[in-house]
Design a protein around this motif. Structure first.
Motif, PDB file in Angstrom:
ATOM      1  N   LYS A   1     -15.881  12.375 -10.104  1.00 42.07           N
ATOM      2  CA  LYS A   1     -15.097  13.573 -10.387  1.00 42.07           C
ATOM      3  C   LYS A   1     -14.442  14.016  -9.083  1.00 42.07           C
ATOM      4  O   LYS A   1     -15.150  14.235  -8.084  1.00 42.07           O
ATOM      5  CB  LYS A   1     -16.005  14.670 -10.950  1.00 42.07           C
TER       6      LYS A   1
ATOM      7  N   GLN B   1      -9.245  26.447 -19.162  1.00 42.00           N
ATOM      8  CA  GLN B   1      -8.595  26.070 -17.893  1.00 42.00           C
ATOM      9  C   GLN B   1      -7.111  26.388 -17.938  1.00 42.00           C
ATOM     10  O   GLN B   1      -6.540  26.888 -16.976  1.00 42.00           O
ATOM     11  CB  GLN B   1      -8.762  24.560 -17.671  1.00 42.00           C
TER      12      GLN B   1
ATOM     13  N   GLY C   1     -17.255  19.926 -17.781  1.00 43.39           N
ATOM     14  CA  GLY C   1     -16.237  18.995 -18.292  1.00 43.39           C
ATOM     15  C   GLY C   1     -16.801  17.636 -18.655  1.00 43.39           C
ATOM     16  O   GLY C   1     -16.102  16.789 -19.197  1.00 43.39           O
TER      17      GLY C   1
ATOM     18  N   ARG D   1      -9.266  14.897 -18.045  1.00 43.97           N
ATOM     19  CA  ARG D   1      -9.776  16.252 -17.763  1.00 43.97           C
ATOM     20  C   ARG D   1     -11.259  16.367 -18.134  1.00 43.97           C
ATOM     21  O   ARG D   1     -12.012  17.100 -17.514  1.00 43.97           O
ATOM     22  CB  ARG D   1      -8.999  17.271 -18.596  1.00 43.97           C
ATOM     23  N   THR D   2     -11.642  15.675 -19.202  1.00 44.52           N
ATOM     24  CA  THR D   2     -13.051  15.708 -19.626  1.00 44.52           C
ATOM     25  C   THR D   2     -13.500  14.284 -19.981  1.00 44.52           C
ATOM     26  O   THR D   2     -12.671  13.432 -20.296  1.00 44.52           O
ATOM     27  CB  THR D   2     -13.260  16.605 -20.876  1.00 44.52           C
TER      28      THR D   2
ATOM     29  N   ASP E   1     -10.784  18.672 -10.407  1.00 41.34           N
ATOM     30  CA  ASP E   1     -11.024  18.892 -11.838  1.00 41.34           C
ATOM     31  C   ASP E   1     -10.847  17.620 -12.655  1.00 41.34           C
ATOM     32  O   ASP E   1     -10.898  17.656 -13.885  1.00 41.34           O
ATOM     33  CB  ASP E   1     -10.026  19.944 -12.372  1.00 41.34           C
ATOM     34  N   THR E   2     -10.607  16.498 -11.987  1.00 41.56           N
ATOM     35  CA  THR E   2     -10.256  15.275 -12.714  1.00 41.56           C
ATOM     36  C   THR E   2     -11.349  14.211 -12.627  1.00 41.56           C
ATOM     37  O   THR E   2     -11.887  13.948 -11.546  1.00 41.56           O
ATOM     38  CB  THR E   2      -8.936  14.697 -12.143  1.00 41.56           C
TER      39      THR E   2
END
Ligand SMILES: Cc1cc2nc3c(=O)[nH]c(=O)nc-3n(C[C@H](O)[C@H](O)[C@H](O)COP(=O)(O)OP(=O)(O)OC[C@H]3O[C@@H](n4cnc5c(N)ncnc54)[C@H](O)[C@@H]3O)c2cc1C
Length: 304
Positions: free
Chosen positions: A85, A300, A264, A102-103, A88-89
């Motif tokens: 990670k 988000q 996430g 993203r998740t 946020d990616t």
């Protein structure tokens, strides 16, 4: 391209979850080595609601069809080797490619547990098998043992008994406390199945193929095949860098909404610390992961 949700694994948990993810309009991708997963290893599924009696392969095909009908993008044929990670990616190494999302939903399931006795490794594929549904046909008219006593071991003995001359279920405990009563009743009613309780296999012996097994009672038994169904081990090493919370069995700890300890990142199915490992539970966790991922991304977007 930045995906909204990448499912890692192609079993029922990922397939079920992906349908919901797509219906939440998320850019959804399944990354797997093979599609269908563990359920394809059983000849009979009678406990998945809506499908009174199907083979595991058929159930998997229904789910694959359903995911495809919802235009879920599916890639198969390579393995995911690493997930990290960054900000946020999530970055997912799939074969030689790096994909971003993203998740993520970790749903790589389990692999079979080995007995760990002399002869097992050497005679694997030469009488030692971990999949009765796949290999029962090779043991027509032969004597085999099934090692294990959970529901899978009892149920898979039934398909073995359709082919083999005799099946002996060898179980370390004194009673079958985990099998479904209906499968136990069928086992008891099958003439060519017998049981050997409170007994462990200590060695598998054979020159070029299985010839006999030794027990901790000191006895030996001549057999042609040894089927092993003694539980499974979660496949998680490619997620090590996420530093997820796991339990003592190495299973990923999730809350009731499939969230892991990393925001996430969700997890579903047999890889998780879900006590009762059945297809319906994994599918439910996958679908909850999709919902939670959708809420996470929506929150988000509101912030930015
Ligand atoms: C013999 C037997 C009988 C069973 N009978 C029943 C039954 O009657 N009813 C029932 O509800 N349940 C049954 N189960 C349990 C059921 O099969 C499982 O609970 C369910 O299939 C788990 O699904 P999953 O999606 O979590 O994992 P899996 O089905 O194991 O799927 C994991 C997927 O991840 C892929 N994968 C793994 N590592 C990687 C990687 N590094 N990169 C890419 N892909 C990867 C695998 O190829 C696989 O496609 C049975 C299980 C067994 C063994």
């Amino acid at each position: 391209m930045l995906y909204d949700m990448i499912f890692i694994g192609g079993g029922v948990a990922a397939l079920g979850g992906s349908i919901y993810a797509k219906r939440y309009n998320m850019e959804t991708l399944i990354l797997t080595d093979t599609l269908g997963g563990t359920i394809t290893q059983t000849h009979l599924v009678e406990n998945y609601p809506g499908f009174p009696s199907v083979t595991g392969q058929e159930l998997a095909e229904h789910l694959i069809e359903h995911a495809k009908a919802n235009n879920v993008e599916i890639r198969q044929g390579s393995r995911v080797n690493r997930v990290t990670k960054e900000g946020d990616t999530f970055k997912i190494e799939y074969g030689k490619e790096i994909l971003e999302s993203r998740t993520v939903v970790l749903a790589t399931g389990t692999t079979y547990r080995k007995l760990g006795v002399p002869g097992e490794e050497e005679l694997k594929g030469r009488g030692v098998s971990y999949c009765a549904t796949c290999d029962a046909g090779f043991f027509k008219g032969k004597n085999v043992i099934m090692v294990g006593g959970g529901d899978s071991a009892v149920k898979e003995s039934l398909i073995l008994a359709e082919h083999a001359a005799h099946v002996t279920i060898v179980y370390r405990k004194s009673e079958f406390s985990k099998a479904e009563p209906i499968n136990l009743a069928r086992m008891e009613a099958t003439e060519n199945i017998s049981t050997k309780l409170s007994t462990n296999v200590t060695e598998i012996i054979g020159e070029t193929k299985v010839e006999k097994v030794k027990f901790d009672t000191g006895e030996e038994m001549a057999v042609d095949g040894v089927f092993i169904e003694i539980g499974r081990i979660p496949i998680t090493s490619m997620f090590d860098e996420l530093n997820l919370e796991k339990n003592e069995k190495g299973e990923i700890i999730v809350n009731p909404m499939s969230e892991t300890s990393v925001p996430g990142c969700y997890s579903a199915g047999d890889i998780t610390d879900m006590e009762w490992k059945q297809a319906i539970g994994g599918v439910a966790q996958g679908t909850k992961a999709a919902y939670m991922g959708f809420s996470f991304i929506s929150a988000q977007k509101l912030k930015s």
